[in-house]
Design a protein around this motif. Sequence first.
Motif, PDB file in Angstrom:
ATOM      1  N   SER A 693       6.027  56.234  21.730  1.00 35.71           N
ATOM      2  CA  SER A 693       5.318  57.108  22.700  1.00 35.71           C
ATOM      3  C   SER A 693       3.766  56.638  22.659  1.00 35.71           C
ATOM      4  CB  SER A 693       5.471  58.538  22.776  1.00 35.71           C
ATOM      5  OG  SER A 693       4.734  58.848  21.320  1.00 35.71           O
ATOM      6  N   ILE A 694       3.039  57.007  23.777  1.00 33.02           N
ATOM      7  CA  ILE A 694       1.720  56.668  23.515  1.00 33.02           C
ATOM      8  C   ILE A 694       0.987  57.518  22.538  1.00 33.02           C
ATOM      9  CG2 ILE A 694       1.095  58.567  25.364  1.00 33.02           C
ATOM     10  CD1 ILE A 694      -0.042  54.899  25.426  1.00 33.02           C
ATOM     11  N   GLY A 695       1.455  58.568  22.024  1.00 37.50           N
ATOM     12  CA  GLY A 695       0.986  59.280  21.001  1.00 37.50           C
ATOM     13  C   GLY A 695       1.258  58.582  19.649  1.00 37.50           C
ATOM     14  N   GLY A 696       1.964  57.469  19.718  1.00 38.11           N
ATOM     15  CA  GLY A 696       2.533  56.943  18.396  1.00 38.11           C
ATOM     16  C   GLY A 696       3.579  57.066  17.794  1.00 38.11           C
ATOM     17  N   GLU A 697       4.408  58.063  18.385  1.00 38.46           N
ATOM     18  CA  GLU A 697       5.783  58.599  17.719  1.00 38.46           C
ATOM     19  C   GLU A 697       6.939  57.525  18.145  1.00 38.46           C
ATOM     20  OE1 GLU A 697       8.921  62.274  17.811  1.00 38.46           O
ATOM     21  OE2 GLU A 697       7.092  62.178  19.266  1.00 38.46           O
ATOM     22  N   LYS A 698       7.607  56.978  17.220  1.00 37.26           N
ATOM     23  CA  LYS A 698       8.752  56.262  17.287  1.00 37.26           C
ATOM     24  C   LYS A 698       9.923  56.873  18.314  1.00 37.26           C
ATOM     25  CE  LYS A 698      11.499  54.161  14.289  1.00 37.26           C
ATOM     26  NZ  LYS A 698      11.835  53.282  13.287  1.00 37.26           N
ATOM     27  N   VAL A 699      10.311  56.495  19.444  1.00 40.68           N
ATOM     28  CA  VAL A 699      11.547  57.184  20.300  1.00 40.68           C
ATOM     29  C   VAL A 699      12.560  56.456  19.999  1.00 40.68           C
ATOM     30  CG1 VAL A 699       9.786  58.566  21.461  1.00 40.68           C
ATOM     31  CG2 VAL A 699      10.471  56.407  22.136  1.00 40.68           C
ATOM     32  N   MET A 700      12.843  55.380  20.070  1.00 36.62           N
ATOM     33  CA  MET A 700      13.860  54.385  20.189  1.00 36.62           C
ATOM     34  C   MET A 700      13.398  52.964  19.405  1.00 36.62           C
ATOM     35  SD  MET A 700      15.513  53.104  23.799  1.00 36.62           S
ATOM     36  CE  MET A 700      15.521  54.817  24.361  1.00 36.62           C
ATOM     37  N   VAL A 710      16.945  41.155  23.540  1.00 32.48           N
ATOM     38  CA  VAL A 710      17.294  42.766  23.068  1.00 32.48           C
ATOM     39  C   VAL A 710      17.061  43.203  24.434  1.00 32.48           C
ATOM     40  CG1 VAL A 710      14.844  43.306  22.680  1.00 32.48           C
ATOM     41  CG2 VAL A 710      16.558  44.733  21.946  1.00 32.48           C
ATOM     42  N   ASP A 711      18.068  44.290  24.787  1.00 33.95           N
ATOM     43  CA  ASP A 711      18.105  44.895  26.069  1.00 33.95           C
ATOM     44  C   ASP A 711      17.851  46.390  25.773  1.00 33.95           C
ATOM     45  OD1 ASP A 711      18.692  46.351  28.263  1.00 33.95           O
ATOM     46  OD2 ASP A 711      20.509  45.078  28.931  1.00 33.95           O
ATOM     47  N   ILE A 712      16.815  46.929  26.217  1.00 31.52           N
ATOM     48  CA  ILE A 712      16.394  48.446  25.866  1.00 31.52           C
ATOM     49  C   ILE A 712      16.557  49.106  27.150  1.00 31.52           C
ATOM     50  CG2 ILE A 712      14.594  50.006  24.750  1.00 31.52           C
ATOM     51  CD1 ILE A 712      13.267  47.402  23.824  1.00 31.52           C
ATOM     52  N   ASP A 713      17.452  50.135  27.153  1.00 35.77           N
ATOM     53  CA  ASP A 713      17.618  51.131  28.186  1.00 35.77           C
ATOM     54  C   ASP A 713      16.613  52.492  27.967  1.00 35.77           C
ATOM     55  OD1 ASP A 713      18.389  52.798  30.291  1.00 35.77           O
ATOM     56  OD2 ASP A 713      20.463  53.023  29.407  1.00 35.77           O
ATOM     57  N   ILE A 714      15.726  52.444  28.905  1.00 36.89           N
ATOM     58  CA  ILE A 714      14.717  53.680  28.733  1.00 36.89           C
ATOM     59  C   ILE A 714      14.879  54.581  29.643  1.00 36.89           C
ATOM     60  CG2 ILE A 714      12.942  52.069  27.962  1.00 36.89           C
ATOM     61  CD1 ILE A 714      11.608  52.001  30.593  1.00 36.89           C
ATOM     62  N   ASN A 715      16.141  54.508  30.422  1.00 36.46           N
ATOM     63  CA  ASN A 715      16.454  55.587  31.545  1.00 36.46           C
ATOM     64  C   ASN A 715      16.295  56.927  30.884  1.00 36.46           C
ATOM     65  OD1 ASN A 715      16.782  54.073  34.081  1.00 36.46           O
ATOM     66  ND2 ASN A 715      18.391  52.972  32.968  1.00 36.46           N
ATOM     67  N   SER A 716      16.971  56.973  29.562  1.00 32.74           N
ATOM     68  CA  SER A 716      16.875  58.181  29.104  1.00 32.74           C
ATOM     69  C   SER A 716      15.817  59.036  28.689  1.00 32.74           C
ATOM     70  CB  SER A 716      18.011  58.281  27.654  1.00 32.74           C
ATOM     71  OG  SER A 716      17.272  57.548  26.756  1.00 32.74           O
ATOM     72  N   LEU A 717      14.670  58.360  28.500  1.00 33.24           N
ATOM     73  CA  LEU A 717      13.562  58.814  28.159  1.00 33.24           C
ATOM     74  C   LEU A 717      12.555  59.370  29.245  1.00 33.24           C
ATOM     75  CD1 LEU A 717      11.897  55.504  26.055  1.00 33.24           C
ATOM     76  CD2 LEU A 717      13.173  57.689  25.177  1.00 33.24           C
ATOM     77  N   PRO A 718      11.717  60.491  28.584  1.00 37.97           N
ATOM     78  CA  PRO A 718      10.920  61.318  29.742  1.00 37.97           C
ATOM     79  C   PRO A 718       9.814  60.094  30.404  1.00 37.97           C
ATOM     80  CG  PRO A 718      11.140  62.250  27.681  1.00 37.97           C
ATOM     81  CD  PRO A 718      11.556  60.985  27.293  1.00 37.97           C
ATOM     82  N   GLY A 720       6.664  58.469  31.374  1.00 36.02           N
ATOM     83  CA  GLY A 720       5.394  58.305  30.975  1.00 36.02           C
ATOM     84  C   GLY A 720       5.157  56.819  30.455  1.00 36.02           C
ATOM     85  N   VAL A 721       4.072  56.531  29.652  1.00 37.16           N
ATOM     86  CA  VAL A 721       3.887  55.185  29.211  1.00 37.16           C
ATOM     87  C   VAL A 721       4.379  54.746  27.871  1.00 37.16           C
ATOM     88  CG1 VAL A 721       1.893  53.616  28.929  1.00 37.16           C
ATOM     89  CG2 VAL A 721       1.931  55.123  30.846  1.00 37.16           C
ATOM     90  N   TYR A 722       4.814  53.975  27.415  1.00 36.08           N
ATOM     91  CA  TYR A 722       5.239  53.583  26.315  1.00 36.08           C
ATOM     92  C   TYR A 722       4.897  52.306  25.506  1.00 36.08           C
ATOM     93  CZ  TYR A 722       8.436  57.590  27.230  1.00 36.08           C
ATOM     94  OH  TYR A 722       8.857  58.885  27.442  1.00 36.08           O
ATOM     95  N   VAL A 723       4.839  52.066  24.361  1.00 34.17           N
ATOM     96  CA  VAL A 723       4.790  50.753  23.796  1.00 34.17           C
ATOM     97  C   VAL A 723       5.860  50.217  23.144  1.00 34.17           C
ATOM     98  CG1 VAL A 723       3.032  49.359  22.156  1.00 34.17           C
ATOM     99  CG2 VAL A 723       2.301  51.464  23.581  1.00 34.17           C
ATOM    100  N   VAL A 724       6.139  48.861  23.637  1.00 35.57           N
ATOM    101  CA  VAL A 724       7.343  48.138  23.042  1.00 35.57           C
ATOM    102  C   VAL A 724       6.867  47.206  21.949  1.00 35.57           C
ATOM    103  CG1 VAL A 724       9.545  46.840  23.163  1.00 35.57           C
ATOM    104  CG2 VAL A 724       8.844  48.287  24.960  1.00 35.57           C
ATOM    105  N   SER A 725       7.291  47.367  20.619  1.00 38.06           N
ATOM    106  CA  SER A 725       6.801  46.549  19.398  1.00 38.06           C
ATOM    107  C   SER A 725       7.615  45.696  18.738  1.00 38.06           C
ATOM    108  CB  SER A 725       6.025  47.315  18.424  1.00 38.06           C
ATOM    109  OG  SER A 725       5.677  46.551  17.320  1.00 38.06           O
ATOM    110  N   THR A 726       7.461  44.058  18.610  1.00 35.98           N
ATOM    111  CA  THR A 726       8.307  43.426  17.947  1.00 35.98           C
ATOM    112  C   THR A 726       7.718  42.905  17.112  1.00 35.98           C
ATOM    113  OG1 THR A 726       7.934  41.655  19.549  1.00 35.98           O
ATOM    114  CG2 THR A 726       9.658  43.177  20.338  1.00 35.98           C
ATOM    115  N   GLN A 727       8.374  42.004  16.337  1.00 41.09           N
ATOM    116  CA  GLN A 727       7.624  40.988  15.220  1.00 41.09           C
ATOM    117  C   GLN A 727       6.635  40.001  15.864  1.00 41.09           C
ATOM    118  OE1 GLN A 727      10.427  38.794  12.833  1.00 41.09           O
ATOM    119  NE2 GLN A 727      11.556  40.640  12.015  1.00 41.09           N
ATOM    120  N   THR A 728       6.903  39.707  17.144  1.00 44.20           N
ATOM    121  CA  THR A 728       5.870  38.704  17.772  1.00 44.20           C
ATOM    122  C   THR A 728       4.827  39.488  18.796  1.00 44.20           C
ATOM    123  OG1 THR A 728       7.623  38.185  19.557  1.00 44.20           O
ATOM    124  CG2 THR A 728       7.637  36.945  17.446  1.00 44.20           C
ATOM    125  N   THR A 729       5.390  40.594  19.460  1.00 44.46           N
ATOM    126  CA  THR A 729       4.371  40.873  20.353  1.00 44.46           C
ATOM    127  C   THR A 729       4.370  42.312  20.616  1.00 44.46           C
ATOM    128  OG1 THR A 729       3.635  40.532  22.745  1.00 44.46           O
ATOM    129  CG2 THR A 729       5.959  40.778  22.355  1.00 44.46           C
TER     130      THR A 729
END
Length: 736
Positions: A693-700, A710-718, A720-729
């Motif tokens: 989440s934008i507040g830094g809490e891991k949600v998925m 990797v295929d991430i389904d974010i339909n279930s999330l409220p 808002g703005v999120y940050v996706v973090s991987t090993q490279t970006t």
Amino acid sequence: MIAFSAVKKSGYVGDYIDLELSKSYSELSQSPGWKVFSGPVECVTLQVAGYTNTATVRIDKYFTGTVVIRCTYNTKSNMPGTESFEITCNPVYLNPSSTSMSLEVGDEEYITYTTSPYGHSPTVEFSSSNESVASVASVDDYTGRVTAHAKGTAIITLSNSEGPEAKVTVSVGGSPNPDPDTDPDPNPDPTLKVGDRFYEKTKEGYDMQFYVEQTNGEICCAVIPRSTYDPTIAKFATGTITIPRIAKGFLVRAIDNSAFGNCSKISSIIIPNSVNSIQSFAFDGCTSLRSVTSQNETPPKMGTSVFPSSVYNNATLYVPEGCKTKYKGSNGWNYFKKIDDGTVDEVIEPTGITVSPSSKTIEVGGTFYVSYSLTPSNAETSVTWYSDDSSIASISSSGLVKGIKAGTTYINAKTSNGKEDLCKVTVTSSSPVEPTGITVSPSSKTIEVGGTFYASYSLTPSNAETSVTWYSDDSSIATVSSSGLVKGIKAGTTYINAKTSNGKEDWCKVTVTSSSPVEPTGITVSPSSKTIEVGGTFYVSYSLTPSNAETSVTWYSDDSSIATVSSSGLVKGIKVGTTYINAKTSNGKEDWCKVTVTGGAGPSGAASNLVITSKSGSKTILPFDSNPILTFDGEYLVVSSTLANYTFSMDDIVDYRFDVTTGIINKSVPAVISNGHVIITGLPNNSFAHVFSIGGEKVMSQQANNDGVVDIDINSLPKGVYVVSTQTTKIKIMNK
């Protein structure tokens, strides 16, 4: 010769006393010779750990006098030397709760003690000089229970394993036998008749059950159990139990079957002179009995197994004066091993003593036992053992002879009335005892380069003699000196070995670590070559030589217009061509991977475009050739390219996607976002992408497949703005 005045040392039983020569080991030409030289040598143990100028003495048991430890040696200047150590034993004193006590017959009293100095726990045993007057039994490690049996005086001795013994004087008054002239006459309770049961309290306050019966025309009573399973008194009764002579005015004549069955805690029973019959199993289970007093001058008739066998063997039967012979000849009573009537049996003094064997030859350090027999065989006496020369052979109070040095002496046994005999003992120089095993200590050790420690060894048996050779399996990693000094040379693992002259071995595993980082002597890149398409990716890795080397590694491409490499080793094809991906250590060691990039297209040759669809249905299309880059700025999507730059309100965008999900993805935009799914390619196989989440809490979290997608389904999330973090970006997304 170098001679020194003796060094004086002292300690308590169980203490270890360290001894050290005035000469260091480096000053000696060979291993010094330690030995227990004189004194009560059986009371100490000398321990010598390998070839060293130190030794340790353990005080095994208390002694008076002095034990002398002597060490001989030669210095490297060929000067012989002798040093002595005088060892004395500090006593632990016992402080009884009382040094004297006055009791009446039948009384019990307890003796306790403390130690001085405080905190020691010697083994203490209680004994009586005259058990017919007063006996003593140990209750626990610090308490003895004294029971008075007859008039007189007895000395209670507290033996002490760590110091001198202590004594308590016990004076006993009164008489164990009632006086017929003063004892009350029978006066039966008129309310009781034959067959009635009743209770009467004992002297000790316990309720005892009786039964009125008529025997031989006499109306009397008997001690009976309460029931088949319950004795006449409470099972928890302890100490001394006195059976009354008269109960409710009736003479107590009998003790019935199992009357005291399983009264396992009583230690003493006093039977009055009125009792003339004791039935079978009357005291069955009374295993703690150590004192039985029968006050009848005529032994009462006994049934079978009246007392347990342990009572017959261990308890003392006290009977009226002059009645011992009667009881010894009476069935049942004659099972008692100890019968005391207060008289002193005639002591038969020995007319001679014979020591066996009469002669013996042993080696230095060897031992054997001597024994003796008295003439006549029923004579009684104390016997003292002593050696004519304890520097040649010593002897303990139990008759254990030990050879000290070569020579001949006599071991003597002397009775209290002066009769003597002896054993001639010849001590010869012993042949060295070969070891059956060797144990190195410690068994393992970790040190740094340049670090040192001493390895030591012990032999089995402890009196074995041998030369021991130290060696290292790999002296380039760790060395060892002849005295067992180990030194780390370079990082690695090896074994330090100790080997006896007859081939017995043991070892210490030594791990040497580098106190400063080990620099690499080489680096190897894997794979050494790779062919990929434009937009394709793979990871390169490296290994260092040696494997424990430490360094930073820099990745770079000879031509980043053909293929790029990230700091984590991710290689990406940019355009058709060949180049080299290099890994370089901080000390300049290099290796590389040859990368060939070939042309590639999306599925079925489809074009590769970025497509942004607005609510009005209009689409903005930018080809990958224009290098589109997506960034998020608050509520806006910003697109920059070589063709044009755009800014879109997120509220106006229906969808934005790359029309080829497995094709070329710009390094700055590694994601496809479509219908609530975020698809990221080019990840390390089976690595994870995490959504915060934008507040830094891991949600998925979602794991990439074997193709790095990797295929991430974010339909279930409220929303808002999120940050996706991987090993490279890391990318910022908005879920609408």
